[in-house]
Design an enzyme around this catalytic site. Structure first.
Site, PDB file in Angstrom:
ATOM      1  N   GLU A  41      12.842 -61.706  -8.168  1.00 27.15           N
ATOM      2  CA  GLU A  41      12.619 -60.734  -9.238  1.00 27.15           C
ATOM      3  C   GLU A  41      13.617 -59.623  -9.022  1.00 27.15           C
ATOM      4  O   GLU A  41      13.602 -58.948  -7.994  1.00 27.15           O
ATOM      5  CB  GLU A  41      11.211 -60.147  -9.146  1.00 27.15           C
ATOM      6  CG  GLU A  41      10.149 -60.968  -9.815  1.00 27.15           C
ATOM      7  CD  GLU A  41       8.786 -60.308  -9.688  1.00 27.15           C
ATOM      8  OE1 GLU A  41       8.721 -59.089  -9.434  1.00 27.15           O
ATOM      9  OE2 GLU A  41       7.789 -61.024  -9.809  1.00 27.15           O
ATOM     10  N   ASP A  52       5.053 -47.988 -11.213  1.00 28.22           N
ATOM     11  CA  ASP A  52       5.491 -48.163  -9.834  1.00 28.22           C
ATOM     12  C   ASP A  52       5.078 -47.008  -8.934  1.00 28.22           C
ATOM     13  O   ASP A  52       5.029 -45.857  -9.350  1.00 28.22           O
ATOM     14  CB  ASP A  52       7.016 -48.320  -9.793  1.00 28.22           C
ATOM     15  CG  ASP A  52       7.432 -49.706 -10.263  1.00 28.22           C
ATOM     16  OD1 ASP A  52       7.013 -50.678  -9.613  1.00 28.22           O
ATOM     17  OD2 ASP A  52       8.134 -49.808 -11.287  1.00 28.22           O
TER      18      ASP A  52
END
Ligand SMILES: Cc1ncc(COP(=O)(O)O)c(C=O)c1O
Lengths: 260, 403
Positions: A41, A52
């Site tokens: 990824e 995040d």
């Protein structure tokens, strides 16, 4: 057979996340492969990474601070594809950088660079028209996320038009936080498996080989991100070595679950 | 404009879109909650008890209706159209923000949520949120950019007095957009018990709609008051735009009155060719914080830093309904610089004995430019959406004064 099919056919897969443009990315990607990762990824940095935690936020800012452009990310991906024809690459990021030149442009760039799939954190199925049709037309998987809040009524919506694999976000929260209890992961994966045949990959809060190995026993794949991004933060230009070693430990743990 | 709708007041559609704008661009973890909020809001809208409690709190707690005030000396000084102000700066807590907070906390309670979070820029929305959280006895966490914590110190102390925990946000650029990111991160991790009170008419559907509906009390009152006082509707409405909640609150009830023109005023900061916060003038459509709307951004879609002397306007986006109203041409948008806003701030102090917040000072600056070009029997109604107490330190510094 697609690159995804091949990667998951071998048994539970290690999926590794790093942010593009944070550190010597091409060397880091090679190190991930040498360490035994099955799927990569590649994070597309964004100024406002609201899903995040601190580690990946900082990776995003380092990358943007170093001047990373979207074009650079596609160069990194295309060069990687030339060196490693087999390893699937997924771009992971946020809707604005992915759609800003129009979905057709993004899908076409993915196709040209040999990118296999995209995860768009803030594009739920309800907003699929912004990216999904163009990606599918280009043969690029739009990988959807299921979470602890996805109930049975919602699952068909999530699964519709998804391909490659399904990403199970194990904790209701942001990246890099504590791991969810293994029991709840096992239960969730079983629920998802009953609803779909595509591989179920578990991520968020997985840091150590022990955790990864345990999850690999119940899922088709495990994602490790923040722990790797922290290694990039610590070692900077010299990150490739430590990344390779840590990936090897993770891969050993995940792959040994294949026969377990 | 061919193809204009019969009514400008029917959107968003069932997917939360205003034309191409709006929507629900959130992480999957939040989707079930956003859908649940929408369903609960639909029920609340139809529930007379909800409406009655909202109205009661607005009357007795907030102090509504706010007056509609004719400003004689400002009108005379400008020498053109009559200038009227909707006095939402007289509300409890000093700005329009409280209208929305009252509505949202009632929704939070209906949904059984026991913890409140919010983002704030200037601190006005943070203060209003802390206020309603205290009023209903719910714990409250306010995210505020570290830079804003510094430049809005009095409001930080107010929030603390009201029992809120203020968390300075040091991620990204340390301002309002980063505070909003941090609030979203909190929400995603605490969906089971937490209600996010968004402070402007932006964010994922249904927020733009419900914030607009709660703030529309401004326009409904203004319309009725204006008809009663002058026997007619105003020719022009003017309001400052950060995310756009005070503006849409004033405009929305008038959208279907064809004779009423509307002007939204963005912050041009140091100038549109320099650092500014005018998303419509200097941005293009993109996706941030749950909605598609005009954003300040670079060619790769990275969000730019906004700048305005007014912390409440210092945001690189705008509510999606404004993006739509701009595209269909129903509302005009302009922008005003820091310097022009400062001079309008002083103008209102001097002519009317009212110290405005720096946000509505932008609206006043636009009025000062337009009123002289209009005839003396024309009527302008501007939203005086906040009082200036919070800004005196900023203004003193800008004017080189010591306090
Ligand atoms: C007094 C005042 N006016 C205007 C704004 C801008 O917000 P909006 O455009 O949502 O009204 C703020 C925001 O803090 C404010 O405090």
């Amino acid at each position: 057979m697609s690159r995804f099919d091949a990667a998951f056919a071998r048994g539970p897969a290690l999926v590794t996340f790093v942010t593009a443009g944070d550190g010597p990315t091409s060397a880091i990607l090679d190190a991930l492969v040498e360490g035994g990762t099955d799927v990569i990824e590649l994070g597309m940095p964004f100024t406002d990474p609201m899903a995040d935690g601190p580690a990946i936020q900082a990776g995003n800012l380092r990358s943007l601070g170093a001047g990373t452009k979207t074009a650079d990310i596609f160069h990194i991906a295309a060069d990687f594809r030339a060196r490693h024809p087999e390893v699937p690459v997924v771009l992971m990021g946020y809707a604005n950088p992915m759609t800003t030149r129009g979905p057709a442009w993004f899908a076409n760039e993915c196709q040209k660079a040999g990118v296999d799939g995209a995860i768009c954190v803030d594009l739920p199925p309800e907003e699929d028209p912004d990216l999904g049709p163009q990606l599918r037309a280009a043969g690029v998987s739009l990988i959807r996320l299921a979470t602890p809040t996805s109930d049975a009524a919602r699952l068909p919506t999530i699964l519709k038009d998804t391909s490659g694999f399904l990403y199970y976000v194990a904790v209701a929260g942001i990246t890099g936080k504590q791991q969810a209890a293994l029991g709840s992961i096992e239960e969730a994966v079983a629920r998802l498996k009953a609803a779909t045949d595509i591989p179920i990959v578990v991520g968020f809060g997985v840091r150590t080989p022990e955790q990864a190995g345990a999850i690999a026993k119940v899922a088709d794949g495990v994602v490790v991100g923040s722990a790797l991004v922290e290694l990039v933060a610590e070692h900077g230009a010299n990150a490739a070595g430590p990344i390779r070693d840590y990936t090897r430990a993770l891969a050993d743990a995940v792959h040994s679950a294949r026969n377990g | 404009m061919n193809d204009l709708p019969n009514s400008f007041r029917t959107l968003p559609d069932e997917r939360g879109h205003f034309g191409q704008f709006g929507g629900r661009y959130v992480a999957e973890t939040l989707m079930p909650l956003v859908l649940e909020l929408e369903a609960e809001y639909r029920r609340a809208k139809l529930d007379p008890a909800f409406q009655a409690e909202f109205d009661d709190l607005l009357e007795h707690y907030v102090g509504r209706p706010s007056p509609l005030y004719f400003a004689p000396r400002l009108t005379e000084e400008l020498g053109g159209a009559q200038v009227w102000f909707k006095r939402d700066e007289l509300n409890h807590t000093g700005a329009h923000k409280i209208n929305n907070c009252v509505g949202q906390i009632l929704l939070a309670i209906r949904m059984g949520k026991t913890r409140i979070i919010a983002e704030t820029g200037a601190g006005q929305h943070g203060v209003a949120t802390a206020t309603v959280a205290a009023r209903f006895g719910l714990p409250c966490v306010i995210y505020m950019g570290a830079k804003d914590v510094e430049r809005q110190a009095p409001n930080v102390f107010r929030m603390k007095l009201l029992g809120a925990e203020v968390i300075p946000v040091t991620s990204g650029a340390n301002t309002l957009k980063d505070a909003m990111n941090e609030a979203l991160r909190d929400w995603v991790a605490n969906v089971h018990d937490t209600f996010y009170i968004i402070g402007t008419a932006a964010g994922p559907h249904p927020y733009p709609e419900l914030v607009r509906d709660f703030q529309s009390v401004i326009g409904r009152e203004a319309r009725e008051q204006m008809l009663k006082r002058t026997g007619r509707l105003p020719d022009l409405l003017v309001a400052a735009i950060g995310g756009g909640s005070n503006a849409i609150g004033l405009f929305h009830p008038f959208l279907d009155d064809p004779g009423v023109k509307m002007l939204g005023v963005e912050a041009a900061g140091h100038g549109l060719d320099k650092e500014h916060a005018a998303s419509l003038a200097g941005g293009r459509p993109g996706i941030l914080h749950g909605n598609k709307t005009y954003l300040l951004q670079d060619e790769d879609g990275q969000i730019a830093e906004a700048h305005s002397i007014s912390a409440g306007l210092d945001y690189p986006g705008i509510g999606p309904e404004h993006s739509w109203l701009k595209e269909i041409g129903r509302v005009d948008y302009t922008s005003v610089t820091d310097v022009e806003a400062l001079s309008a701030f002083q103008l209102l102090c001097r002519t009317e004995g009212i110290i405005p917040a720096l946000e509505p000072a932008h609206a006043i600056a636009a009025v000062a430019k337009i009123a002289p070009t209009m005839s003396k029997d024309a009527i302008i109604c501007a939203n005086l959406c906040g009082r200036g107490d919070k800004d005196i330190f900023t203004v003193a510094e800008a004017l080189g004064a010591q306090i």
